[in-house]
Design an enzyme around this catalytic site. Structure first.
Site, PDB file in Angstrom:
ATOM      1  N   CYS A  63      58.945  10.817  75.232  1.00  0.00           N
ATOM      2  CA  CYS A  63      59.153   9.423  75.608  1.00  0.00           C
ATOM      3  C   CYS A  63      58.286   8.465  74.792  1.00  0.00           C
ATOM      4  CB  CYS A  63      58.804   9.292  77.087  1.00  0.00           C
ATOM      5  SG  CYS A  63      58.940   7.629  77.683  1.00  0.00           S
ATOM      6  N   GLY A  98      58.066  14.246  84.541  1.00  0.00           N
ATOM      7  CA  GLY A  98      57.544  13.956  83.202  1.00  0.00           C
ATOM      8  C   GLY A  98      56.036  14.128  83.096  1.00  0.00           C
ATOM      9  N   ARG A 140      70.986   5.096  80.640  1.00  0.00           N
ATOM     10  CA  ARG A 140      69.706   5.411  81.277  1.00  0.00           C
ATOM     11  C   ARG A 140      68.708   4.264  81.129  1.00  0.00           C
ATOM     12  NH1 ARG A 140      64.762   8.149  80.623  1.00  0.00           N
ATOM     13  NH2 ARG A 140      64.454   9.457  82.452  1.00  0.00           N
TER      14      ARG A 140
HETATM   15  P1  IMP Z   1      58.677  16.199  80.022  1.00  0.00           P
HETATM   16  O1  IMP Z   1      58.737  17.214  81.123  1.00  0.00           O
HETATM   17  O2  IMP Z   1      57.286  15.678  79.791  1.00  0.00           O
HETATM   18  O3  IMP Z   1      59.343  16.669  78.765  1.00  0.00           O
HETATM   19  O4  IMP Z   1      59.492  14.925  80.541  1.00  0.00           O
HETATM   20  C1  IMP Z   1      60.845  14.985  80.870  1.00  0.00           C
HETATM   21  C2  IMP Z   1      61.265  13.645  81.427  1.00  0.00           C
HETATM   22  O5  IMP Z   1      61.199  12.625  80.423  1.00  0.00           O
HETATM   23  C3  IMP Z   1      62.697  13.571  81.890  1.00  0.00           C
HETATM   24  O6  IMP Z   1      62.912  14.144  83.153  1.00  0.00           O
HETATM   25  C4  IMP Z   1      62.969  12.078  81.892  1.00  0.00           C
HETATM   26  O7  IMP Z   1      62.489  11.431  83.050  1.00  0.00           O
HETATM   27  C5  IMP Z   1      62.132  11.599  80.716  1.00  0.00           C
HETATM   28  N1  IMP Z   1      62.942  11.378  79.504  1.00  0.00           N
HETATM   29  C6  IMP Z   1      63.979  12.075  79.011  1.00  0.00           C
HETATM   30  N2  IMP Z   1      64.414  11.576  77.825  1.00  0.00           N
HETATM   31  C7  IMP Z   1      63.637  10.516  77.569  1.00  0.00           C
HETATM   32  C8  IMP Z   1      63.575   9.576  76.497  1.00  0.00           C
HETATM   33  O8  IMP Z   1      64.311   9.633  75.502  1.00  0.00           O
HETATM   34  N3  IMP Z   1      62.645   8.588  76.623  1.00  0.00           N
HETATM   35  C9  IMP Z   1      61.815   8.503  77.705  1.00  0.00           C
HETATM   36  N4  IMP Z   1      61.787   9.383  78.694  1.00  0.00           N
HETATM   37  C10 IMP Z   1      62.705  10.378  78.639  1.00  0.00           C
END
Ligand code: IMP
Length: 499
Positions: A317, A357, A416
């Site tokens: 993100c 996240g 989104r």
């Molecule tokens: P991670 O577990 O830290 O990889 O976070 C995953 C989460 O990031 C997802 O469940 C979404 O809420 C968020 N997310 C997914 N794609 C994007 C993006 O392109 N930009 C910002 N947040 C994202």
């Protein structure tokens, strides 16, 4: 004048758990990680609970039907990505609901006119030694025979020998009829000393194959997340734009729970979407993402069954860099959990929250649970495994898997990030990346769950609910962070030290 928070917003890595008294009965075997994910009244049971507090992110590079089956088998749930056509998403949901543990659709198929050379080429390509022979060479064609490595001798047989000349023909096959249960299939396998039992319908069309080894593997999944019909539970992501078309199709396909997938859920769009779904369908729906009390209460009042927390903390993100909005994941969670507990106290309704996240280390999951999350959602974590839908590549001397954000140019999931106005992605809020390949989901989950249960024992808690009630959490200073890792030693290599 703008409102200023006096406290900085914090991330998981700034906190640690303190041990509580560990009683003798507080062993990993006595710890349960079962957790509610939909709202319920005091004294009642949630309509949907998970057997482990894990959900996989609503992302193209994480949650398809394959991941959904693999995760539900281990006790968690996937939310199938919504940045695809309604028809494709509904088809994925249907596949998960139609999936029968132990019954596999045959992936190596030929016709009787193929040759031994074709059999060997297929075996090389798929790694399967059992080939179904059907009239049209498809997985659901009329079954005419089966070929296994016992049917030919590579040293003696000519490569152009026809499959029809050496296959075991249908007339000599032991098979099961459509609708047979897994344990009945297993009885046939044992009775006739088979490795593989084909299942056919009344017209002799092939439906599935049941393998002896799969039945044995199936028995090793004690936390499987099943509905009343013994199908796996599955979730799906929706958006606030096309929900009137998408939701009916997903419900028709049998989805168990929906979630509105948005980078910022504190909006009238979300309230309208939740209300529409609640008024027209008997399906659970989560909303989000929010990072504070106001956002939480707004979506709960709209009728949401659970609330997702987190803005800007995802590994892929770049929202915080691009737009300057967001909040440290720990601070967001702590505030929303307090609002949830207060709401429960006042109304007797418990609304589960999901920390979404920013989970980097396994202990972040335990911290999120201790801070009040009922379950977590993860993207990067799951993207590393065999079961994620993306390509595995070799970069330099390391294997990696592809992993891209929903707000990246690659996914272009503009819904989104939409705040009304023109459709389309004006700028990126996510990146396209690689993550280190980590092997199978099951093996990694076992390790992570082992760590979480062990920590719960240190904290004297036998359940997530008890951890939330009794955890003691401390902030760490920047210098004590250094103390937390191995320091002042020369490290030897050890695979056990990896996360
Ligand atoms: P991670 O577990 O830290 O990889 O976070 C995953 C989460 O990031 C997802 O469940 C979404 O809420 C968020 N997310 C997914 N794609 C994007 C993006 O392109 N930009 C910002 N947040 C994202």
């Amino acid at each position: 004048m703008a409102f200023y928070y006096t406290e900085p917003s914090r991330t998981f890595s700034e906190f640690l758990l303190l041990p509580n008294l560990t009683t003798k009965d507080c062993t990993p075997a006595n710890v349960t990680l079962r957790t509610p994910i939909t709202k319920f009244k005091k004294g009642e049971e949630a309509a949907i609970s998970l057997n482990i507090p894990f959900s996989s992110a609503v992302m193209q590079s994480v949650s398809d039907d394959g991941m959904a089956v693999a995760l539900a088998r281990c006790g968690g749930i996937s939310f199938i990505f919504g940045s695809q056509t309604t028809a494709n998403q509904a088809a994925m949901v249907r596949k998960v609901k139609g999936y029968k543990a132990g019954f596999v659709v045959s992936r190596s198929n030929l016709t009787p006119d193929n040759t031994l050379k074709d059999v060997l080429a297929l075996k090389e390509q798929t790694g399967h030694s059992t080939v179904a022979v059907t009239d049209d060479g498809t997985a659901n064609g009329r079954l005419l025979g089966i070929v296994t490595s016992r049917d030919y001798r590579m040293s003696r047989d000519a490569m152009d020998k026809k499959v029809s000349d050496f296959m075991t023909p249908f007339s000599k096959l032991i098979y099961g009829n459509s609708g047979i249960t897994l344990s009945e299939a297993n009885d046939l396998i044992w009775e006739h000393k088979l490795n593989c039992l084909p299942i056919v319908d009344a017209d002799q069309n092939l439906e599935y194959l049941v393998f002896r080894k799969d039945y044995e593997a199936h028995k090793e999944y004690p936390y499987e997340l099943l509905d009343g019909n013994k199908s796996y539970l599955v979730g799906a992501g929706i958006n606030t734009k096309d929900y009137k078309e998408r939701v009916p199709a997903l419900v028709e396909a049998g989805v168990d729970v929906l979630v509105i997938d948005s980078s910022d859920g504190y909006s009238e769009w979300q309230s309208e979407t939740v209300q529409y779904v609640k008024a027209n369908f008997d399906v659970k729906i989560g909303a989000g993402n929010v990072v504070d009390r106001e956002g939480f209460l707004y979506l709960v009042e709209a009728g949401a069954d659970f609330i997702k927390v987190g803005i800007g903390g995802g590994s892929i993100c770049i929202t915080r860099e691009q737009k300057g909005i967001g909040r440290g994941q720990a601070s967001a969670l702590i505030e929303v959990a307090a609002a949830r507990d207060e709401y429960f106290e006042k109304t007797g309704v418990y609304v589960p929250i999901c920390s979404d996240g920013g989970i980097v280390h396994d202990y972040h999951i335990t911290l999120a649970l201790a801070m009040g999350a009922d379950f977590v959602m993860m993207g990067r974590y799951f993207a590393r495994f065999d079961e994620s839908p993306t390509r595995k590549l070799k970069v330099g001397s390391n294997f990696v898997k592809e992993f891209w954000g929903e707000g990246s140019n690659r996914a272009r999931n503009w819904q989104r990030y939409d705040t009304g106005g023109k459709s389309g992605l004006l700028f990126e809020e996510g990146v396209d990346s690689y993550v280190p390949y980590a092997g199978s989901l099951r093996e990694n989950l076992d390790k992570t769950i082992g760590k979480i249960k062990s920590t719960l024992c240190n904290c004297g808690a036998k359940s997530i609910e008890e951890l939330q009630r009794t955890a003691r959490i401390t902030l760490v200073s920047a210098t004590s962070l250094v103390e937390g890792g191995a320091h002042d030693v020369i490290l030897k290599e050890s695979s056990l030290s990896e996360d």
